[in-house]
Design a protein around this motif. Structure first.
Motif, short mmCIF file in Angstrom:
data_model
loop_
_atom_site.label_atom_id
_atom_site.label_comp_id
_atom_site.label_asym_id
_atom_site.label_seq_id
_atom_site.Cartn_x
_atom_site.Cartn_y
_atom_site.Cartn_z
N LYS A 35 0.85 -1.19 0.00
CA LYS A 35 0.00 0.00 0.00
C LYS A 35 0.89 1.24 0.00
O LYS A 35 1.82 1.35 0.79
CB LYS A 35 -0.90 0.03 1.24
CG LYS A 35 -1.83 -1.13 1.33
CD LYS A 35 -2.91 -1.01 0.30
CE LYS A 35 -3.88 -2.17 0.45
NZ LYS A 35 -4.90 -2.18 -0.53
N VAL A 36 0.58 2.15 -0.90
CA VAL A 36 1.33 3.40 -0.99
C VAL A 36 0.40 4.53 -0.60
O VAL A 36 -0.69 4.67 -1.14
CB VAL A 36 1.86 3.61 -2.43
CG1 VAL A 36 2.59 4.93 -2.53
CG2 VAL A 36 2.77 2.47 -2.82
N ASP A 37 0.82 5.34 0.34
CA ASP A 37 0.03 6.47 0.80
C ASP A 37 0.33 7.67 -0.10
O ASP A 37 1.29 8.41 0.12
CB ASP A 37 0.33 6.77 2.26
CG ASP A 37 -0.64 7.77 2.84
OD1 ASP A 37 -1.69 8.03 2.22
OD2 ASP A 37 -0.35 8.28 3.94
N VAL A 38 -0.51 7.87 -1.11
CA VAL A 38 -0.30 8.92 -2.09
C VAL A 38 -0.46 10.29 -1.43
O VAL A 38 0.29 11.22 -1.73
CB VAL A 38 -1.27 8.76 -3.28
CG1 VAL A 38 -1.13 9.91 -4.25
CG2 VAL A 38 -1.03 7.44 -3.97
N ALA A 39 -1.39 10.43 -0.52
CA ALA A 39 -1.62 11.71 0.14
C ALA A 39 -0.39 12.15 0.93
O ALA A 39 -0.02 13.33 0.91
CB ALA A 39 -2.83 11.62 1.06
N ALA A 40 0.27 11.21 1.59
CA ALA A 40 1.49 11.55 2.34
C ALA A 40 2.62 11.93 1.39
O ALA A 40 3.39 12.85 1.68
CB ALA A 40 1.90 10.39 3.22
N GLN A 99 4.43 16.24 -7.51
CA GLN A 99 3.02 15.90 -7.33
C GLN A 99 2.41 15.37 -8.62
O GLN A 99 1.64 14.41 -8.60
CB GLN A 99 2.25 17.12 -6.85
CG GLN A 99 2.64 17.58 -5.47
CD GLN A 99 1.94 18.87 -5.08
OE1 GLN A 99 1.22 19.45 -5.86
NE2 GLN A 99 2.16 19.30 -3.84
N ILE A 100 2.76 15.97 -9.73
CA ILE A 100 2.24 15.51 -11.02
C ILE A 100 2.76 14.11 -11.32
O ILE A 100 2.02 13.25 -11.80
CB ILE A 100 2.63 16.50 -12.13
CG1 ILE A 100 1.90 17.83 -11.92
CG2 ILE A 100 2.31 15.94 -13.51
CD1 ILE A 100 2.38 18.94 -12.81
N GLY A 101 4.02 13.84 -11.03
CA GLY A 101 4.59 12.53 -11.25
C GLY A 101 3.92 11.46 -10.40
O GLY A 101 3.68 10.34 -10.87
N VAL A 102 3.64 11.77 -9.15
CA VAL A 102 2.96 10.81 -8.26
C VAL A 102 1.55 10.54 -8.78
O VAL A 102 1.09 9.39 -8.80
CB VAL A 102 2.92 11.34 -6.81
CG1 VAL A 102 1.99 10.51 -5.95
CG2 VAL A 102 4.31 11.35 -6.22
N LEU A 103 0.88 11.57 -9.25
CA LEU A 103 -0.48 11.41 -9.77
C LEU A 103 -0.48 10.54 -11.02
O LEU A 103 -1.27 9.60 -11.13
CB LEU A 103 -1.08 12.78 -10.08
CG LEU A 103 -2.53 12.77 -10.55
CD1 LEU A 103 -3.43 12.32 -9.43
CD2 LEU A 103 -2.93 14.14 -11.03
N ILE A 104 0.41 10.81 -11.94
CA ILE A 104 0.50 10.01 -13.17
C ILE A 104 0.89 8.57 -12.83
O ILE A 104 0.33 7.62 -13.37
CB ILE A 104 1.49 10.65 -14.15
CG1 ILE A 104 0.93 11.95 -14.68
CG2 ILE A 104 1.80 9.70 -15.31
CD1 ILE A 104 1.92 12.76 -15.49
N PHE A 111 -2.00 6.43 -11.65
CA PHE A 111 -3.03 6.09 -12.63
C PHE A 111 -2.56 5.11 -13.70
O PHE A 111 -3.38 4.50 -14.36
CB PHE A 111 -3.56 7.35 -13.33
CG PHE A 111 -4.50 8.14 -12.48
CD1 PHE A 111 -5.66 7.57 -11.98
CD2 PHE A 111 -4.24 9.46 -12.17
CE1 PHE A 111 -6.53 8.29 -11.21
CE2 PHE A 111 -5.10 10.19 -11.40
CZ PHE A 111 -6.25 9.61 -10.91
N ILE A 112 -1.27 4.94 -13.89
CA ILE A 112 -0.75 4.07 -14.95
C ILE A 112 -1.24 2.61 -14.82
O ILE A 112 -1.67 2.03 -15.82
CB ILE A 112 0.78 4.15 -15.03
CG1 ILE A 112 1.18 5.48 -15.65
CG2 ILE A 112 1.36 3.01 -15.83
CD1 ILE A 112 2.67 5.73 -15.68
N PRO A 113 -1.24 2.00 -13.65
CA PRO A 113 -1.74 0.61 -13.57
C PRO A 113 -3.20 0.48 -14.00
O PRO A 113 -3.57 -0.47 -14.67
CB PRO A 113 -1.57 0.23 -12.11
CG PRO A 113 -0.53 1.15 -11.59
CD PRO A 113 -0.67 2.41 -12.37
N PHE A 114 -4.03 1.46 -13.64
CA PHE A 114 -5.44 1.40 -14.01
C PHE A 114 -5.62 1.57 -15.51
O PHE A 114 -6.44 0.91 -16.13
CB PHE A 114 -6.24 2.46 -13.25
CG PHE A 114 -6.22 2.24 -11.77
CD1 PHE A 114 -6.84 1.15 -11.21
CD2 PHE A 114 -5.56 3.13 -10.95
CE1 PHE A 114 -6.83 0.94 -9.84
CE2 PHE A 114 -5.52 2.93 -9.58
CZ PHE A 114 -6.16 1.84 -9.03
#
Length: 58
Positions: free
Chosen positions: A9-14, A25-30, A33-36
């Motif tokens: 589990k990766v805590d994206v918010a943290a 932040q943009i890199g974490v967001l992208i 979403f890549i696996p989905f």
């Protein structure tokens, strides 16, 4: 060990909260979403193959 790391589990918010700048932040967001997107692409490909196979009578 590699398989276990896929299910962690990766805590994206943290990660976004501790980000050094907005580019991170943009890199974490992208990256989140890549696996989905890949799963949706594979599902669409499988659907099209099954549809074409059914139309051709195989």
């Amino acid at each position: 060990m590699y398989i276990i790391s896929l299910f962690q589990k990766v805590d994206v918010a943290a990660k976004i909260k501790d980000a050094p700048d907005s580019g991170y932040q943009i890199g974490v967001l992208i990256g989140s979403f890549i696996p989905f997107i890949l799963l949706i692409g594979i599902a669409y490909w499988m659907y099209n193959r099954a549809k074409k196979r059914d139309e051709n009578g195989y």
